[in-house]
Scaffold this active site. Structure first.
Site, mmCIF file in Angstrom:
data_model
loop_
_atom_site.group_PDB
_atom_site.id
_atom_site.type_symbol
_atom_site.label_atom_id
_atom_site.label_comp_id
_atom_site.label_asym_id
_atom_site.label_seq_id
_atom_site.Cartn_x
_atom_site.Cartn_y
_atom_site.Cartn_z
ATOM 1 N N LYS A 139 91.785 -40.101 -18.312
ATOM 2 C CA LYS A 139 91.807 -38.774 -17.678
ATOM 3 C C LYS A 139 93.254 -38.347 -17.403
ATOM 4 C CE LYS A 139 89.536 -36.442 -13.717
ATOM 5 N NZ LYS A 139 88.613 -36.629 -12.573
ATOM 6 N N SER B 247 84.640 -33.459 -12.266
ATOM 7 C CA SER B 247 85.806 -32.995 -12.970
ATOM 8 C C SER B 247 86.166 -33.823 -14.210
ATOM 9 C CB SER B 247 87.007 -33.002 -12.027
ATOM 10 O OG SER B 247 87.302 -34.325 -11.602
ATOM 11 N N SER C 22 82.972 -36.929 -9.422
ATOM 12 C CA SER C 22 83.583 -36.554 -10.697
ATOM 13 C C SER C 22 83.471 -37.583 -11.810
ATOM 14 C CB SER C 22 85.059 -36.219 -10.499
ATOM 15 O OG SER C 22 85.168 -34.913 -10.007
HETATM 16 N N1 GLN Z 1 83.103 -31.594 -7.691
HETATM 17 C C1 GLN Z 1 83.697 -32.163 -6.528
HETATM 18 C C2 GLN Z 1 84.850 -31.316 -6.068
HETATM 19 O O1 GLN Z 1 85.023 -30.299 -6.626
HETATM 20 C C3 GLN Z 1 84.138 -33.548 -6.798
HETATM 21 C C4 GLN Z 1 85.411 -33.599 -7.518
HETATM 22 C C5 GLN Z 1 85.839 -34.985 -7.788
HETATM 23 O O2 GLN Z 1 85.091 -35.923 -7.601
HETATM 24 N N2 GLN Z 1 87.090 -35.110 -8.190
HETATM 25 O O3 GLN Z 1 85.568 -31.646 -5.173
#
Ligand code: GLN
Length: 488
Positions: A75, A150, A174
């Site tokens: 990532k 994400s 995410s």
């Molecule tokens: N979707 C969640 C957020 O927007 C989790 C994001 C993540 O785990 N990095 O914060």
């Protein structure tokens, strides 16, 4: 293509060379990534140089480690020295990492090969990769739909065979949510099990790096390689140095699996519910005992998360000031104008929203009302899990309340987008490990879309959820299905 195990065996038996394996991944990337857009950058030269070194070792009779020569995608918020790390933000457009994250050092030591950097929501904020400044990743099962986020790029890259395994980060879901939406397996380790050194911070008390793979076994192999104490991250450390892999096949006979009453909410997709119910029945068949448990503060999870997370995010993002990293506004006349314009030009809408939310809840007048309250609820939620785990060995829930959604459906309604995390944020709030495992499909617009179930475990007890997921994959084949990419 292969799992880590299969690729390892192929290399060891000289059915193919490491060069051929890496070439196969890049061929697949050439074929599909123009459409899927899982990657933001490739590290081709480095990958082939490493492959040549490994082929030479093989030719000399060297016995390969499990990850030696295995192509992995990373990532783009995890630092590889000398390679870009944009976190999918314009503000880090030209940023090149000057050191390796600890997970990268560890994987390098195991001989893994990095193929490139994968797409994400800007600074890992989001559930769809639509917040990437470089354009979204597409869901390999239906390119009109989101891959989740994400870590959408890392999940899609595994689902499309562009790589064999990948790393993502999980602050509120995410890793698990995109794993569910792309039909792969993804593990968020216990907070502190894996070093965060070299991960671009979103919310430091929630963030964890973890693996994606096609199978629980693959995820275990990568987890074993990256976990452990790190002097560079004072929150890391309590994870046992022992490998989990030898315990993977212990089965679920006599195991107690908890089903939290509060997770069967209105608004959950009925077809997803059915897949998860079927998985519960499969566990019963395998000899597990299913027990109803209560996590009474679950309804506060999203509110708690979306107070603490932006608070931490706003502090972490303060360092991007146009001076030290990345984008600097041109032709400014004062220091303050440099700050304001660099940040205004560099950050996308969601990053700005969270900086404002976070600054608001930390402001002197609101701190007690929001941030402090949220921290109290966080303690209660952590206690909920501790008490539930007195009765059960692990907890099973759906990973996502909805199937992969169509692009644009939620992007203008942040609250709808935040709801995608309703089942995943609690694990980060409490710091416990969680994993998403494929458990079925739903049909939408004539296309099959994957569904995932979530397994939650006690602090530092990844072994139990991994063994539980592995047992399921021994008697089901959801995880072996791959999207048809012929139309790309
Ligand atoms: N979707 C969640 C957020 O927007 C989790 C994001 C993540 O785990 N990095 O914060």
């Amino acid at each position: 293509m292969y799992t880590v195990r299969e690729a390892h065996e192929g290399l060891s038996k000289k059915e193919f060379s490491c060069h051929e394996l890496v070439q196969e991944c890049f061929d697949q990337i050439d074929r599909v990534d123009k459409t899927i857009h899982a990657f933001l950058a490739y590290t081709k030269e480095q990958a082939f140089t490493r492959a040549a070194r490994i082929d030479e070792k093989i030719s000399k009779g060297h016995v390969l480690g499990l990850l030696e020569g295995i192509p992995i995608a990373i990532k783009d918020n995890i630092l590889i020295s000398g390679v870009q790390a944009t976190a999918a933000s314009r503000i880090l457009k030209n940023y090149v990492a000057s050191y390796n994250a600890t997970v990268i050092e560890k994987l390098e030591k195991e001989g893994a090969i990095f193929l490139g950097k994968t797409n994400l929501d800007e600074f890992a904020m989001g559930s769809s990769t639509e917040n990437s400044a470089y354009g979204p990743t597409k869901n390999p099962w239906d390119t009109n739909r989101v891959p989740g986020g994400s870590s959408g790029g890392s999940a899609a890259a595994v689902a499309t065979d562009e790589c064999i395994a990948s790393l993502g980060s999980d602050t509120g879901g995410s890793i698990r949510q995109p794993a569910a939406l792309c039909g792969v397996t993804g593990l968020k380790p216990t907070y502190g099990a894996v070093s965060r050194y070299g991960l671009i911070a979103l919310a430091s008390s929630f963030d964890q790096i973890g693996p994606f793979g096609k199978t629980v076994e693959d995820v275990t192999i990568v987890f074993d390689a990256i976990k452990g104490a790190d002097p560079h991250d004072s929150s890391s450390g309590r994870a046992s140095a022992d490998s989990v892999l030898p315990h993977l096949s212990r089965g679920v006979k006599g195991m107690k699996i908890g089903i939290p009453r509060e997770y069967f909410i209105e608004g959950i997709d009925a077809d997803i519910q059915k897949c998860v119910d079927d998985a519960v029945m499969e566990y019963q068949r395998l000899g597990a005992e299913i027990i109803s448990v209560s996590l009474p503060h679950t309804s506060y999870a999203l509110a708690t998360y979306y107070v603490i997370m932006p608070a931490e995010a706003s502090s972490n993002l303060a360092r991007f000031d146009g001076m030290r990293y990345g984008h600097t506004a041109q032709d400014t006349r004062s220091l303050i104008e440099t700050y304001v314009r660099s940040r205004s030009e560099g950050f996308g809408a969601e990053a700005k929203r969270r900086i404002m939310l976070g600054t608001y809840v930390l402001a002197a007048g609101y701190y007690d009302a929001y941030y402090k309250q949220a921290q109290k609820v966080r303690a209660l939620m952590t206690r909920d899990f501790r008490e539930a785990f007195l009765q059960v060995d692990c907890i099973l829930t759906p990973t996502s309340p909805v199937a992969p959604f169509v692009f644009g459906e939620k992007i203008d309604d942040p609250l709808q987008m935040y709801l995608a995390d309703i089942f995943t944020v609690s694990a980060n709030i409490a710091g416990i490990p969680g994993m998403s495992v494929p458990c079925g499909f739903v049909m939408r617009d004539g296309k099959e879309l994957p569904v995932g179930m979530q397994l939650l475990g006690k602090h530092f007890d990844e072994a139990t959820i991994l063994a539980t997921g592995h047992a399921y994959q021994q008697t089901t084949d959801w995880h072996t299905r791959r999207p048809s990419l012929t139309s790309l």
